[in-house]
Design a protein around this motif. Structure first.
Motif, short mmCIF file in Angstrom:
data_model
loop_
_atom_site.label_atom_id
_atom_site.label_comp_id
_atom_site.label_asym_id
_atom_site.label_seq_id
_atom_site.Cartn_x
_atom_site.Cartn_y
_atom_site.Cartn_z
N VAL A 125 0.85 -1.19 0.00
CA VAL A 125 0.00 0.00 0.00
C VAL A 125 0.88 1.24 0.00
O VAL A 125 1.78 1.37 0.83
CB VAL A 125 -0.92 0.03 1.24
CG1 VAL A 125 -1.81 1.28 1.21
CG2 VAL A 125 -1.77 -1.23 1.30
N THR A 126 0.63 2.15 -0.95
CA THR A 126 1.34 3.42 -1.00
C THR A 126 0.34 4.54 -1.27
O THR A 126 -0.73 4.30 -1.85
CB THR A 126 2.42 3.43 -2.10
OG1 THR A 126 1.80 3.16 -3.37
CG2 THR A 126 3.49 2.40 -1.83
N GLN A 127 0.69 5.75 -0.85
CA GLN A 127 -0.19 6.89 -1.09
C GLN A 127 0.61 8.02 -1.72
O GLN A 127 1.69 8.38 -1.24
CB GLN A 127 -0.83 7.36 0.22
CG GLN A 127 -1.87 8.46 0.02
CD GLN A 127 -2.75 8.64 1.23
OE1 GLN A 127 -3.21 7.67 1.82
NE2 GLN A 127 -2.99 9.88 1.62
N SER A 128 0.08 8.57 -2.80
CA SER A 128 0.77 9.63 -3.52
C SER A 128 0.54 10.98 -2.85
O SER A 128 -0.33 11.12 -1.98
CB SER A 128 0.28 9.70 -4.97
OG SER A 128 -1.06 10.16 -5.01
N SER A 129 1.33 11.96 -3.27
CA SER A 129 1.19 13.31 -2.71
C SER A 129 -0.15 13.93 -3.08
O SER A 129 -0.62 14.86 -2.42
CB SER A 129 2.33 14.20 -3.21
OG SER A 129 2.35 14.23 -4.64
N GLU A 130 -0.79 13.41 -4.14
CA GLU A 130 -2.10 13.93 -4.55
C GLU A 130 -3.24 13.30 -3.76
O GLU A 130 -4.41 13.64 -3.96
CB GLU A 130 -2.34 13.67 -6.05
CG GLU A 130 -1.43 14.46 -6.99
CD GLU A 130 -0.05 13.85 -7.10
OE1 GLU A 130 0.09 12.64 -6.75
OE2 GLU A 130 0.88 14.55 -7.52
N GLY A 131 -2.91 12.38 -2.87
CA GLY A 131 -3.94 11.76 -2.05
C GLY A 131 -4.52 10.49 -2.61
O GLY A 131 -5.47 9.94 -2.06
N MET A 132 -3.96 9.99 -3.72
CA MET A 132 -4.44 8.75 -4.32
C MET A 132 -3.71 7.56 -3.70
O MET A 132 -2.48 7.54 -3.66
CB MET A 132 -4.23 8.76 -5.83
CG MET A 132 -5.00 9.84 -6.56
SD MET A 132 -6.78 9.57 -6.53
CE MET A 132 -6.90 8.15 -7.61
N ARG A 133 -4.46 6.61 -3.22
CA ARG A 133 -3.86 5.41 -2.63
C ARG A 133 -3.75 4.32 -3.68
O ARG A 133 -4.68 4.07 -4.44
CB ARG A 133 -4.70 4.92 -1.45
CG ARG A 133 -4.15 3.66 -0.80
CD ARG A 133 -4.95 3.32 0.44
NE ARG A 133 -4.65 4.24 1.53
CZ ARG A 133 -5.40 4.37 2.62
NH1 ARG A 133 -6.50 3.66 2.74
NH2 ARG A 133 -5.06 5.22 3.57
#
Length: 215
Positions: free
Chosen positions: A94-102
């Protein structure tokens, strides 16, 4: 890891919109000994619209365990059985981008059978049954491999008295380290052989003795 352990994998990539908290399927990657195949989707597809009910339940349960923005979660002894397809060695990233998309990747290190059976009928994947020869070969492989693994375990648990056999002992110990992965893979094969034998190809009787393993 052995060449056998690297022979196949099945990975599902999901993305989540944090605003709506809805997961959609981005892609499915199938890596087998003979081919690599990627299924990507032109539009957002819901999990339940893409996968069969067994996988939907598995994925939903896994997603409910996410409690961090970035995490790794694994259930190495987990085996998922669905008609014509066996999956094992589960790992979720599981990772989450700086734009808030997981982004969620659910990967099975092994699969046995037809990967098309993971999908719902609406995607039009054909799934022909294995022929009788393939099922017979699987059953024979199980019958031969299980006692060989037991012999390797027995040999490596006792010291070899002859000093000239050090090289052999070293090789046997390495094989012993690989037996866990072989046993797990054989368990997948065993279940797939039973599935096939219980279907139209009922004339083939697979080796049904349970292989000693953690599953």
């Amino acid at each position: 890891m052995t060449a056998l352990a690297q022979s196949s994998s099945f990975a599902i990539t999901l993305i989540e919109d944090i605003a709506t908290q809805q997961y959609v399927v981005r892609a499915v990657d199938v890596n087998a000994k003979q081919f690599n195949h990627r299924v990507s989707f032109k539009q957002n597809e819901r999990i339940e619209d893409v996968f069969n009910s067994v996988l939907v339940e598995t994925i939903t349960t896994l997603l409910s365990r996410i409690n961090q923005e970035n995490m790794v979660f694994s259930i190495p002894d987990k085996i998922i059985e669905t008609q014509g397809l066996i999956l094992g060695r589960l790992r979720m990233l599981v990772t989450q981008s700086s734009e808030g998309m997981r982004n969620v990747i659910i990967r099975f290190a092994h699969f046995i059978g037809h990967f098309q059976n993971a999908f719902t009928a609406r995607f039009g994947f054909d799934s022909a049954l294995e022929d009788q020869k393939r099922v017979a070969e699987t059953a024979l492989f199980l019958d031969i491999s299980s006692p060989i693994l037991n012999i390797i375990s027995a040999l490596t648990e006792s010291a070899l008295p002859d000093g000239s056999k050090v090289s052999l002992e070293t090789r046997l110990k390495q094989l012993h380290l690989d037996t866990e992965e072989f046993r797990f893979y054989l368990e997948l094969l065993r279940r797939h052989a039973i599935q096939s034998a219980d279907g139209p190809l009922h004339s083939v009787t697979p080796h049904r003795q349970r292989i000693n393993s953690a599953v």
